[in-house]
Enzyme design. Structure first.
Site, PDB file in Angstrom:
ATOM      1  N   HIS A 231       0.216  12.842  -6.683  1.00 11.04           N
ATOM      2  CA  HIS A 231      -0.227  11.947  -5.607  1.00 11.04           C
ATOM      3  C   HIS A 231       0.745  10.763  -5.458  1.00 11.04           C
ATOM      4  O   HIS A 231       0.330   9.628  -5.253  1.00 11.04           O
ATOM      5  CB  HIS A 231      -1.650  11.446  -5.905  1.00 11.04           C
ATOM      6  CG  HIS A 231      -2.478  11.157  -4.683  1.00 11.04           C
ATOM      7  ND1 HIS A 231      -3.638  11.824  -4.390  1.00 11.04           N
ATOM      8  CD2 HIS A 231      -2.317  10.260  -3.674  1.00 11.04           C
ATOM      9  CE1 HIS A 231      -4.166  11.347  -3.265  1.00 11.04           C
ATOM     10  NE2 HIS A 231      -3.377  10.403  -2.805  1.00 11.04           N
TER      11      HIS A 231
ATOM     12  N   LEU B 234      -7.277  17.776   3.193  1.00 10.70           N
ATOM     13  CA  LEU B 234      -8.719  17.527   3.175  1.00 10.70           C
ATOM     14  C   LEU B 234      -9.158  16.733   1.951  1.00 10.70           C
ATOM     15  O   LEU B 234      -8.844  17.080   0.816  1.00 10.70           O
ATOM     16  CB  LEU B 234      -9.463  18.868   3.193  1.00 10.70           C
ATOM     17  CG  LEU B 234     -10.990  18.763   3.281  1.00 10.70           C
ATOM     18  CD1 LEU B 234     -11.427  18.229   4.636  1.00 10.70           C
ATOM     19  CD2 LEU B 234     -11.642  20.120   3.017  1.00 10.70           C
ATOM     20  N   TYR B 235      -9.891  15.659   2.227  1.00  7.38           N
ATOM     21  CA  TYR B 235     -10.690  14.994   1.202  1.00  7.38           C
ATOM     22  C   TYR B 235     -12.126  15.459   1.416  1.00  7.38           C
ATOM     23  O   TYR B 235     -12.616  15.459   2.548  1.00  7.38           O
ATOM     24  CB  TYR B 235     -10.617  13.470   1.350  1.00  7.38           C
ATOM     25  CG  TYR B 235      -9.361  12.847   0.797  1.00  7.38           C
ATOM     26  CD1 TYR B 235      -8.972  13.062  -0.527  1.00  7.38           C
ATOM     27  CD2 TYR B 235      -8.571  12.015   1.578  1.00  7.38           C
ATOM     28  CE1 TYR B 235      -7.825  12.477  -1.039  1.00  7.38           C
ATOM     29  CE2 TYR B 235      -7.420  11.421   1.071  1.00  7.38           C
ATOM     30  CZ  TYR B 235      -7.057  11.660  -0.245  1.00  7.38           C
ATOM     31  OH  TYR B 235      -5.916  11.075  -0.757  1.00  7.38           O
TER      32      TYR B 235
ATOM     33  N   THR C 175      -6.957  18.231  -1.526  1.00  9.29           N
ATOM     34  CA  THR C 175      -6.517  17.279  -2.549  1.00  9.29           C
ATOM     35  C   THR C 175      -7.545  17.217  -3.663  1.00  9.29           C
ATOM     36  O   THR C 175      -8.716  16.919  -3.429  1.00  9.29           O
ATOM     37  CB  THR C 175      -6.290  15.892  -1.922  1.00  9.29           C
ATOM     38  OG1 THR C 175      -5.309  16.038  -0.902  1.00  9.29           O
ATOM     39  CG2 THR C 175      -5.814  14.883  -2.960  1.00  9.29           C
TER      40      THR C 175
ATOM     41  N   LYS D 115      -3.825  20.965  -3.882  1.00  9.93           N
ATOM     42  CA  LYS D 115      -2.824  19.892  -4.022  1.00  9.93           C
ATOM     43  C   LYS D 115      -3.203  18.938  -5.148  1.00  9.93           C
ATOM     44  O   LYS D 115      -4.224  18.259  -5.077  1.00  9.93           O
ATOM     45  CB  LYS D 115      -2.717  19.107  -2.709  1.00  9.93           C
ATOM     46  CG  LYS D 115      -1.795  17.887  -2.768  1.00  9.93           C
ATOM     47  CD  LYS D 115      -1.674  17.218  -1.411  1.00  9.93           C
ATOM     48  CE  LYS D 115      -0.692  16.062  -1.410  1.00  9.93           C
ATOM     49  NZ  LYS D 115      -1.240  14.824  -2.003  1.00  9.93           N
TER      50      LYS D 115
ATOM     51  N   PRO E  14       1.013  14.760   3.287  1.00  7.66           N
ATOM     52  CA  PRO E  14       0.068  13.881   3.981  1.00  7.66           C
ATOM     53  C   PRO E  14       0.168  12.463   3.443  1.00  7.66           C
ATOM     54  O   PRO E  14       0.071  12.246   2.237  1.00  7.66           O
ATOM     55  CB  PRO E  14      -1.285  14.497   3.630  1.00  7.66           C
ATOM     56  CG  PRO E  14      -1.072  15.153   2.293  1.00  7.66           C
ATOM     57  CD  PRO E  14       0.345  15.659   2.323  1.00  7.66           C
ATOM     58  N   THR E  15       0.368  11.505   4.327  1.00  8.37           N
ATOM     59  CA  THR E  15       0.240  10.095   3.934  1.00  8.37           C
ATOM     60  C   THR E  15      -0.691   9.439   4.945  1.00  8.37           C
ATOM     61  O   THR E  15      -0.566   9.644   6.150  1.00  8.37           O
ATOM     62  CB  THR E  15       1.604   9.367   3.878  1.00  8.37           C
ATOM     63  OG1 THR E  15       2.302   9.573   5.107  1.00  8.37           O
ATOM     64  CG2 THR E  15       2.451   9.860   2.721  1.00  8.37           C
TER      65      THR E  15
ATOM     66  N   TYR F 152       0.837  -1.206   0.000  1.00  8.94           N
ATOM     67  CA  TYR F 152       0.000   0.000   0.000  1.00  8.94           C
ATOM     68  C   TYR F 152       0.874   1.259   0.000  1.00  8.94           C
ATOM     69  O   TYR F 152       0.613   2.208  -0.747  1.00  8.94           O
ATOM     70  CB  TYR F 152      -0.951   0.014   1.211  1.00  8.94           C
ATOM     71  CG  TYR F 152      -1.613   1.353   1.386  1.00  8.94           C
ATOM     72  CD1 TYR F 152      -2.595   1.789   0.496  1.00  8.94           C
ATOM     73  CD2 TYR F 152      -1.219   2.223   2.407  1.00  8.94           C
ATOM     74  CE1 TYR F 152      -3.172   3.056   0.621  1.00  8.94           C
ATOM     75  CE2 TYR F 152      -1.787   3.477   2.541  1.00  8.94           C
ATOM     76  CZ  TYR F 152      -2.764   3.887   1.650  1.00  8.94           C
ATOM     77  OH  TYR F 152      -3.316   5.141   1.766  1.00  8.94           O
TER      78      TYR F 152
ATOM     79  N   SER G 291      -2.948  13.829   7.132  1.00 11.04           N
ATOM     80  CA  SER G 291      -3.950  13.311   6.194  1.00 11.04           C
ATOM     81  C   SER G 291      -5.334  13.276   6.824  1.00 11.04           C
ATOM     82  O   SER G 291      -5.480  13.009   8.016  1.00 11.04           O
ATOM     83  CB  SER G 291      -3.554  11.893   5.766  1.00 11.04           C
ATOM     84  OG  SER G 291      -4.630  11.269   5.098  1.00 11.04           O
TER      85      SER G 291
HETATM   86  C1  FNR Z   1      -0.191   9.426  -0.143  1.00 10.47           C
HETATM   87  N1  FNR Z   1      -0.636  10.661  -0.595  1.00 10.47           N
HETATM   88  C2  FNR Z   1      -1.749  11.225  -0.026  1.00 10.47           C
HETATM   89  N2  FNR Z   1      -2.183  12.446  -0.455  1.00 10.47           N
HETATM   90  C3  FNR Z   1      -3.259  13.023   0.103  1.00 10.47           C
HETATM   91  O1  FNR Z   1      -3.614  14.119  -0.299  1.00 10.47           O
HETATM   92  N3  FNR Z   1      -3.929  12.395   1.112  1.00 10.47           N
HETATM   93  C4  FNR Z   1      -3.570  11.185   1.595  1.00 10.47           C
HETATM   94  O2  FNR Z   1      -4.184  10.652   2.510  1.00 10.47           O
HETATM   95  C5  FNR Z   1      -2.448  10.549   0.991  1.00 10.47           C
HETATM   96  N4  FNR Z   1      -2.050   9.319   1.401  1.00 10.47           N
HETATM   97  C6  FNR Z   1      -0.919   8.756   0.861  1.00 10.47           C
HETATM   98  C7  FNR Z   1      -0.482   7.533   1.342  1.00 10.47           C
HETATM   99  C8  FNR Z   1       0.681   6.978   0.837  1.00 10.47           C
HETATM  100  C9  FNR Z   1       1.163   5.675   1.385  1.00 10.47           C
HETATM  101  C10 FNR Z   1       1.425   7.647  -0.162  1.00 10.47           C
HETATM  102  C11 FNR Z   1       2.701   7.075  -0.704  1.00 10.47           C
HETATM  103  C12 FNR Z   1       0.968   8.849  -0.648  1.00 10.47           C
HETATM  104  C13 FNR Z   1       0.175  11.436  -1.572  1.00 10.47           C
HETATM  105  C14 FNR Z   1       1.236  12.247  -0.842  1.00 10.47           C
HETATM  106  O3  FNR Z   1       0.643  13.319  -0.153  1.00 10.47           O
HETATM  107  C15 FNR Z   1       2.271  12.837  -1.807  1.00 10.47           C
HETATM  108  O4  FNR Z   1       1.617  13.486  -2.856  1.00 10.47           O
HETATM  109  C16 FNR Z   1       3.234  11.785  -2.375  1.00 10.47           C
HETATM  110  O5  FNR Z   1       3.474  10.768  -1.443  1.00 10.47           O
HETATM  111  C17 FNR Z   1       4.540  12.425  -2.770  1.00 10.47           C
HETATM  112  O6  FNR Z   1       5.366  11.515  -3.421  1.00 10.47           O
HETATM  113  P1  FNR Z   1       6.539  10.678  -2.696  1.00 10.47           P
HETATM  114  O7  FNR Z   1       7.342  11.624  -1.820  1.00 10.47           O
HETATM  115  O8  FNR Z   1       5.886   9.597  -1.909  1.00 10.47           O
HETATM  116  O9  FNR Z   1       7.321  10.173  -3.852  1.00 10.47           O
END
Ligand code: FNR
Length: 370
Positions: free
Chosen positions: A255, A129-130, A156, A231, A78-79, A25, A107
């Protein structure tokens, strides 16, 4: 295992430590994962034009983002669901960001609530925010984030539906038992607990508002005084509309290559978005940043700062808060070294002339001799 000397090394450690469903994931991109590779590869096609014999005994990496002073132009994207990586999850990330003097973006789908993250102590934090179909849920959540001291919303805009991440489908990805999307706890929104494909994809299809459009940016601004970062912008056209819609800033993002495959790497899309924004609002970038040299390249091409995503969850899996601290420290040190070796003493001294890209007109070629 020897000493960890760069950010990328955490990925292999995370892969060993994490259950396959969780690692996949975090690591995956959409479909063929062409954009996933391209987010990294594109940086290697940008080269430096360093300037020499400049006194670089003092390097200032500080900057200001939406009026907030931070120690370096390196922030946390945010992840989702960070407690899958480590029991301390978002708490650890918040503490690491705060001790590095930089910004964490939380996130919507965090496994810790806005209030819990705020309780870790002082720090500048943004809330991602979603937008749910139920706008009361959105309004409530935005109010809670504001009350908890969050300073901006990262809206986002690239996820009306979830991208097709095939390992999540194969693994039947769901949130592991004991964890919840804490910001929505107690609300009757359906859970991400069973699925016949990707649990997250089904959840998004059920809950996220596909009708979201530019007028909703104005709506969002009418219910909060927090500035809004859009974003997920990849074109000059959308950069212009973002400016007109009152956005406080833009994040060039694909993303992490998890949505539409075969969009360009963010570093290649950056300059056109910067042109579209016409200097009216700051443009940030995320996607594939793993080295201090990447940070420098983004700034040279017009970014006001960058965000990192996967390096945070991988280092969290490996070493918790200490891992995230180390990632931020390594990027800081590498970026400082890049500035010194390029002859730049402050961020304002980093210019377009410090890099050369594939798409630049050839320069300095010898005149053809006839
Ligand atoms: C994300 N990203 C993401 N973006 C967002 O707006 N809300 C979220 O909840 C998430 N969740 C998320 C989970 C995971 C596991 C990843 C890898 C990515 C996207 C994130 O904010 C970002 O745009 C990218 O992760 C940037 O790229 P790198 O640094 O992972 O290469």
């Amino acid at each position: 295992m020897g000493e960890i000397t760069n950010v990328t090394e955490y990925q292999a450690i995370a892969k060993e430590k994490l259950p396959k469903m969780v690692y996949d994931y975090y690591a995956s991109g959409a479909e063929d994962q062409w954009t996933l590779a391209e987010n990294r590869n594109a940086f290697s096609r940008i080269l430096f034009r360093p300037r020499i014999l400049i006194d670089v005994s003092r390097i200032d990496m500080t900057t200001t983002v939406l009026g907030f002073k931070i120690s370096m132009p390196i922030m946390i994207a945010p992840t989702a669901m960070q407690k899958m990586a480590h029991p301390d999850g978002e708490y650890a990330t918040a503490r690491a960001a705060s001790s590095a003097g930089t910004i964490m973006t939380l996130s919507s789908w965090a496994t810790s609530s806005v209030e819990e993250v705020a309780s870790t102590g002082p720090g500048i934090r943004f809330f991602q925010l979603y937008v749910y179909k139920d706008r009361n849920v959105v309004a409530q959540l935005v109010r809670r984030a504001e009350r908890a001291g969050f300073k901006a919303i990262a809206l986002t805009v690239d996820t009306p539906r979830l991208g097709r991440r095939e390992s999540d489908i194969k693994n039947r990805f769901v949130l592991p038992p004991g964890l919840t999307l804490k910001n929505f706890e107690g609300l009757d929104l359906g859970k991400m607990d069973e699925a016949n494909d990707s649990g997250l994809a089904s959840y998004v299809a059920g809950q996220i508002d596909r009708t979201l459009s530019w007028k909703d940016v104005k709506w969002l601004q009418s219910i909060t005084s927090m500035p809004i970062l859009v974003k997920g912008v990849l074109t000059a056209e959308d950069a212009r509309i973002a400016v007109q819609s009152g956005a406080a800033g833009i994040i060039v993002s694909n993303h992490g290559a998890r949505q539409l495959d075969y969009v360009p790497s963010t570093i290649m899309a950056l300059e056109e978005v910067v042109k579209g924004a016409q200097g009216r609002i700051p443009v940030f970038l995320d996607g594939g940043v793993r080295r201090g040299t990447d940070v420098f390249k983004a700034l040279a091409l017009g970014a006001a700062g960058i965000f990192i995503g996967r390096p945070v969850v991988f280092s969290l899996a490996a070493e918790g808060e200490a891992g995230v601290r180390k990632v931020l420290q390594m990027l800081r040190d590498e970026f400082e070294l890049t500035m010194a070796l390029s002859g730049c003493r402050s961020l304002s001294e980093i210019t377009r002339n410090h890099v050369v890209t594939e798409w630049d007109a050839p320069r300095g070629l010898p005149a053809p001799r006839l």
